[in-house]
Motif scaffolding. Structure first.
Motif, PDB file in Angstrom:
ATOM      1  N   PHE A  90       0.837  -1.196   0.000  1.00  0.00           N
ATOM      2  CA  PHE A  90       0.000   0.000   0.000  1.00  0.00           C
ATOM      3  C   PHE A  90       0.870   1.243   0.000  1.00  0.00           C
ATOM      4  N   PHE A 103      -4.757   6.167   1.670  1.00  0.00           N
ATOM      5  CA  PHE A 103      -4.160   4.987   1.066  1.00  0.00           C
ATOM      6  C   PHE A 103      -4.677   4.746  -0.350  1.00  0.00           C
ATOM      7  N   GLY A 104      -3.823   4.143  -1.163  1.00  0.00           N
ATOM      8  CA  GLY A 104      -4.270   3.594  -2.427  1.00  0.00           C
ATOM      9  C   GLY A 104      -4.971   2.269  -2.194  1.00  0.00           C
ATOM     10  N   GLU A 105      -5.380   1.613  -3.270  1.00  0.00           N
ATOM     11  CA  GLU A 105      -6.135   0.377  -3.148  1.00  0.00           C
ATOM     12  C   GLU A 105      -5.241  -0.853  -3.063  1.00  0.00           C
TER      13      GLU A 105
ATOM     14  N   GLY B  43      -7.878  -0.041   0.347  1.00  0.00           N
ATOM     15  CA  GLY B  43      -6.900   0.419   1.303  1.00  0.00           C
ATOM     16  C   GLY B  43      -7.570   0.862   2.595  1.00  0.00           C
ATOM     17  N   PRO B  44      -6.814   0.904   3.695  1.00  0.00           N
ATOM     18  CA  PRO B  44      -7.380   1.401   4.954  1.00  0.00           C
ATOM     19  C   PRO B  44      -7.808   2.864   4.823  1.00  0.00           C
TER      20      PRO B  44
END
Lengths: 112, 114
Positions: A90, A103-105, B43-44
């Motif tokens: 991440f 955050f990105g995925e 993502g978180p």
């Protein structure tokens, strides 16, 4: 706004191969981070950057390298991939040191 | 060295119940304690956060309780809903380091049954 964009989303590598995970953000954030996530282990910081041209090691930097030539981009380089680097990676960014990371995925990497 | 310990690893709660996740830290220099929520394949994302000068912070159904002397903090989810099913991470930030680096707990997978 796209936020934090990571590519690729999935990748399979053979042991010893190298690759770069790309990360770009369009929020003009100064701080950027790379974390890896392993089951039951939470997120571990690999590298971080507080601005263009400045990078530093996190908790688990071995086997990785980063660069930060622009505010927007923060690529993560894996040299000589090993099975221990199988993980979900991440990228994240933040405007100031507030703890609110965006955050990105994620990029799921498998090393066989 | 694990500086933030989180428990339980997994949690199953009935709809309408209270979900409680606990975290303990070691470093007294930590001065910011966020909780992140992560859905599968994503993502978180920041859920709620607290600083050690207050003992409790509430946002809707989510509450952080903070015990500075015990070096513990917890997340309470009231009236838990199936949509709350996700993985939750506590974290801590050492503000004096001026880098925004977060130390994360191991994560708790919450399942809310309908």
């Amino acid at each position: 706004n796209a936020g934090v964009t990571q590519t690729p989303k999935f990748r399979i590598l053979k042991i010893g191969q190298s690759m770069t995970l790309q990360c770009t953000q369009d929020m003009n954030h100064n701080y950027m981070y790379w974390y890896r996530q392993d089951p039951g282990m939470g997120l571990k910081l690999i590298y971080y950057s507080v601005g263009a041209g400045i990078t530093d090691k996190g908790e688990v930097p071995n086997g990785y390298n980063v660069s930060r030539s622009t505010t927007e981009d923060f690529p993560l380089r894996l040299e000589l991939a090993a099975p221990s680097q199988t993980s979900v990676y991440f990228c994240a960014s933040s405007l100031v040191r507030t703890g609110e990371l965006f955050f990105g995925e994620g990029s799921r990497l498998t090393v066989l | 060295q694990q500086q933030v310990k989180q428990s339980p690893q997994s949690l199953i709660v009935q709809k309408g119940g209270i979900s409680i996740i606990n975290c303990a830290y070691e470093n007294t220099a930590f001065d910011y304690f966020p909780w992140y929520q992560q859905f599968p394949g994503k993502g978180p994302a920041l859920l709620i956060a607290i600083r050690p000068d207050v003992s409790e912070k509430k946002e809707g159904r989510f509450t952080i309780s903070f015990n500075k002397s015990a070096k513990q903090f917890s997340l309470h989810i009231m009236d838990s809903q199936p949509g709350d099913s996700a993985t939750y991470f506590c974290a801590a930030n050492q503000g004096s380091s001026n880098t925004g680096k977060l130390i994360f707990g191991q994560g708790t997978t919450l399942q809310v049954k309908p």
